[in-house]
Design an enzyme around this catalytic site. Structure first.
Site, PDB file in Angstrom:
ATOM      1  N   ASP A 313      23.866 -23.646 -34.665  1.00 37.24           N
ATOM      2  CA  ASP A 313      24.515 -24.006 -33.415  1.00 37.24           C
ATOM      3  C   ASP A 313      26.001 -24.211 -33.674  1.00 37.24           C
ATOM      4  OD1 ASP A 313      23.228 -26.145 -34.897  1.00 37.24           O
ATOM      5  OD2 ASP A 313      23.949 -27.526 -33.381  1.00 37.24           O
ATOM      6  N   GLU A 515      30.049 -29.997 -45.187  1.00 44.23           N
ATOM      7  CA  GLU A 515      28.843 -29.365 -44.617  1.00 44.23           C
ATOM      8  C   GLU A 515      28.953 -27.843 -44.619  1.00 44.23           C
ATOM      9  OE1 GLU A 515      30.063 -29.815 -39.902  1.00 44.23           O
ATOM     10  OE2 GLU A 515      27.955 -29.866 -40.401  1.00 44.23           O
TER      11      GLU A 515
HETATM   12  O1  LIG Z   1      25.504 -32.553 -32.658  1.00 51.32           O
HETATM   13  C1  LIG Z   1      25.509 -31.183 -32.656  1.00 51.32           C
HETATM   14  C2  LIG Z   1      24.396 -30.557 -33.448  1.00 51.32           C
HETATM   15  O2  LIG Z   1      24.391 -31.135 -34.742  1.00 51.32           O
HETATM   16  C3  LIG Z   1      23.405 -30.676 -35.612  1.00 51.32           C
HETATM   17  O3  LIG Z   1      23.650 -29.380 -36.064  1.00 51.32           O
HETATM   18  C4  LIG Z   1      24.464 -29.213 -37.167  1.00 51.32           C
HETATM   19  O4  LIG Z   1      24.266 -30.186 -38.187  1.00 51.32           O
HETATM   20  C5  LIG Z   1      22.944 -30.283 -38.717  1.00 51.32           C
HETATM   21  C6  LIG Z   1      22.946 -31.358 -39.769  1.00 51.32           C
HETATM   22  O5  LIG Z   1      23.699 -30.996 -40.896  1.00 51.32           O
HETATM   23  C7  LIG Z   1      22.464 -28.926 -39.275  1.00 51.32           C
HETATM   24  O6  LIG Z   1      21.099 -29.018 -39.551  1.00 51.32           O
HETATM   25  C8  LIG Z   1      22.678 -27.827 -38.228  1.00 51.32           C
HETATM   26  O7  LIG Z   1      22.416 -26.569 -38.822  1.00 51.32           O
HETATM   27  C9  LIG Z   1      24.144 -27.856 -37.772  1.00 51.32           C
HETATM   28  O8  LIG Z   1      24.390 -26.816 -36.855  1.00 51.32           O
HETATM   29  C10 LIG Z   1      22.025 -30.701 -34.971  1.00 51.32           C
HETATM   30  O9  LIG Z   1      21.080 -30.103 -35.785  1.00 51.32           O
HETATM   31  C11 LIG Z   1      22.001 -30.024 -33.628  1.00 51.32           C
HETATM   32  O10 LIG Z   1      20.764 -30.082 -33.047  1.00 51.32           O
HETATM   33  C12 LIG Z   1      23.038 -30.732 -32.784  1.00 51.32           C
HETATM   34  O11 LIG Z   1      23.003 -30.194 -31.492  1.00 51.32           O
END
Ligand SMILES: OC[C@H]1O[C@H](O[C@H]2O[C@H](CO)[C@@H](O)[C@H](O)[C@H]2O)[C@H](O)[C@@H](O)[C@@H]1O
Length: 562
Positions: A313, A515
């Site tokens: 995302d 990240e």
């Molecule tokens: O708050 C926005 C989004 O945050 C997360 O996505 C991002 O961080 C996660 C944790 O590191 C990772 O798993 C993911 O691939 C990233 O894109 C969350 O997972 C999303 O659902 C949320 O909308």
């Protein structure tokens, strides 16, 4: 409101607490403005008193002529009625952490790299948490979902456990010999399946409408291979069967007929939600404001949440018309990586069931894996490109609502996810396929000085160019390295060196692990999307430790960028 043709699919309602905290988020944006604003902060806060007393006090706050709450009044309200976002999980020393584990990364011979690896190893302590007693006593005041065992959080604004992040966190913990912590994480995820029927995107009430890339079985296999813990396998199997059903039934399941007339079952991401994501509701509704009506908005919200379920995302990968985010159409796509993960799950469950002697599960999952391998070959593989391509579901059906495969619907754009099937032995053991894939990767433009970019489009979204993400590097490197082909192994080594260097140099410059990284420049971390670069960072640490364990670092190989 009749949105039958656009807004298809179930919705899992969220909690009254989440709905209230979204209102606080909206008020905060109106009062404080965009500078330094992080939408997620507000839905991670908790209540000092019960919800009705808090809502009553909030409703009594004064409003200015434009409807916003004066900043001072909002400050006072937040201080009096809400706890800070970090108070639900508290620090805990991991039981199995030692500053220098025995036989730690034996193949790392270079002393600078070794010293840094020990620093990265020590970062597990920064990310280690347990649920506070207050949450256990009054869960209704918190959006955090209580978990029994200590957790390793993803990092920074990601103050909680994430599903697919946990796979790479566990790979790193295993390199750090922290077996108990790794097992505790798996038991926590299993408990989410017991409670919800699937592993949530993350351990928060507002993530209950979707999952994330399904890698729980893979985590258990990795832990079993190090510890031989059969009890963990036995305890987890029923949950894995439930999870498998989640991904292979209802809205996630798609039947598609190939060019020869055979039917295949594949899966897609499909969130059970059609409103703004609570952790980003102010932003999502602003983006949706340019859509003409509520039906299109609802569908757009579902597509955004489904993209979040994919872990990617956001990205041009899901857009019908890049760089327009409102054309995100995740549910219309059969994703290569999801189906590779499910093939891996089928193989892993068969392996685990074999360990505990359950022959009927072995037979069922072996057959499922053979079917999916065939489906991946027929629907995704493009021999000319030497890549597996995402498939856009078109409008052609057979009489029984089965999609018909058409060549034009394979998405011919190169994404890093197109190489994920190589992670699986069934594909990387085939030299002819691997040779094509290696050449294709080398010529794709994705391979950059500091790693592999997610896509080739620079849309400003975080899963697009020039960002490269740790999990994706790791899967492709492992796939290449496990093949029997010399050129594939050489390429794996080359990417390892680029990735380790960029992580090291960025760390030396800024003191942090990130990240994501900007793969066009050695030593640069990634940017883009709607929030600032996050540090900490669970999966970045995990990938570095796992790669250093497997590939090592020779004494005389320079670690700085050239
Ligand atoms: O708050 C926005 C989004 O945050 C997360 O996505 C991002 O961080 C996660 C944790 O590191 C990772 O798993 C993911 O691939 C990233 O894109 C969350 O997972 C999303 O659902 C949320 O909308």
């Amino acid at each position: 409101e009749t949105c039958t043709s656009t807004n298809k699919g179930p919705v899992i309602p969220t909690t009254p607490l989440v709905i209230f905290l979204e209102k606080v988020q909206e008020a905060a944006l109106q009062s404080y403005g965009y500078k330094g604003f992080d939408a997620k902060l507000y839905v991670d806060m908790s209540l000092k008193q019960n919800l009705s007393a808090t809502v009553e006090a909030f409703n009594k706050l004064p409003r200015t002529v434009n409807g916003s709450i004066p900043t001072h009044d909002l400050d006072v309200f937040i201080g009096k009625y809400l706890n800070g976002a970090d108070e639900d999980l508290v620090y805990v020393e991991p039981v199995d952490f030692v500053a220098e584990p025995e036989v730690f990364l034996p193949k790392v011979k270079n002393s600078e790299v070794r010293a840094w690896a020990l620093e990265v190893h020590s970062l597990w302590k920064n990310l280690s948490r347990k649920v506070s007693d207050h949450v256990l006593e009054n869960p209704e005041l918190y959006t955090l979902i209580p978990l029994k065992n200590p957790v390793i959080i993803a990092g920074s604004r990601y103050r909680e456990v994430y599903y697919w992040d946990s796979y790479w966190i566990i790979r790193g913990l295993l390199a750090s010999k922290m077996y108990e912590t790794a097992k505790g994480i798996v038991s926590n995820l299993v408990s989410l399946i017991d409670q919800f029927g699937y592993v949530l995107n993350g351990a928060r009430a507002y993530y209950s409408n979707r999952s994330q890339p399904p890698l729980l079985a893979a985590m258990i296999v990795e832990i079993y291979n190090r510890t031989g813990d059969l009890d963990l396998v036995r305890r987890s199997l029923p949950a894995l069967l439930k999870e498998y059903h989640f991904w292979n039934s209802g809205i996630h399941k798609v039947t598609i007929q190939d060019a020869q007339g055979s039917n295949h079952s594949l899966s897609r991401y499909y969130a059970m939600w059609n409103e703004p994501r609570p952790e980003s509701s102010t932003i999502d509704s602003k983006t949706a404001s340019k859509l003409p009506n509520i039906c299109e908005k609802r569908q757009f919200y579902r597509e955004l949440a489904s993209a979040a379920e994919s872990g990617w995302d956001f990205s041009s990968r899901w857009m019908r018309n890049e760089p327009d985010l409102t054309t995100t159409s995740t549910t219309s796509i059969l994703p290569v990586d999801l189906n590779a993960f499910l093939l891996k799950m089928e193989l892993d469950v068969a392996f685990l069931a074999n360990l505990v002697g359950d022959t009927s599960i072995v037979a069922r999952f072996t057959e499922a894996s053979q079917n999916r391998q065939r489906a991946i070959n027929c629907i995704f593989w493009n021999a000319e490109m030497g890549q597996w391509l995402d498939y856009w579901l078109g409008n052609s059906y057979t009489s029984e609502d089965i999609y018909k495969w058409e060549d034009i619907h394979q998405n011919k754009k190169s994404f890093a996810s197109n190489f994920v099937p190589l992670w699986i032995e069934l594909f990387n053991s085939d030299d002819i396929t691997t040779r094509k894939v290696v050449q294709s990767l080398e010529n794709s433009g994705l391979l950059q000085p500091a790693g592999i970019a997610g896509t080739l489009s620079n849309t400003g979204q975080q899963w697009d160019f020039p960002n490269g993400w740790p999990p994706v590097q790791h899967m492709i490197i492992e796939g290449l390295a496990r093949s029997g082909l010399e050129e594939a192994r050489a390429l794996a080594n080359d990417i390892v060196i680029r990735w380790i260097r960029t992580n090291y140099v960025a760390y030396k410059k800024t003191g942090a692990m990130y990240e994501k990284y900007d793969v066009t420049k050695c030593g640069a971390y990634g940017d883009g999307g709607v929030y600032a670069a996050q540090t900490g960072f669970g999966w970045a640490n995990g990938v570095v430790l796992a790669l250093l364990e497997e590939f090592g670092w020779p004494e005389d190989l320079k670690i700085d960028c050239y």
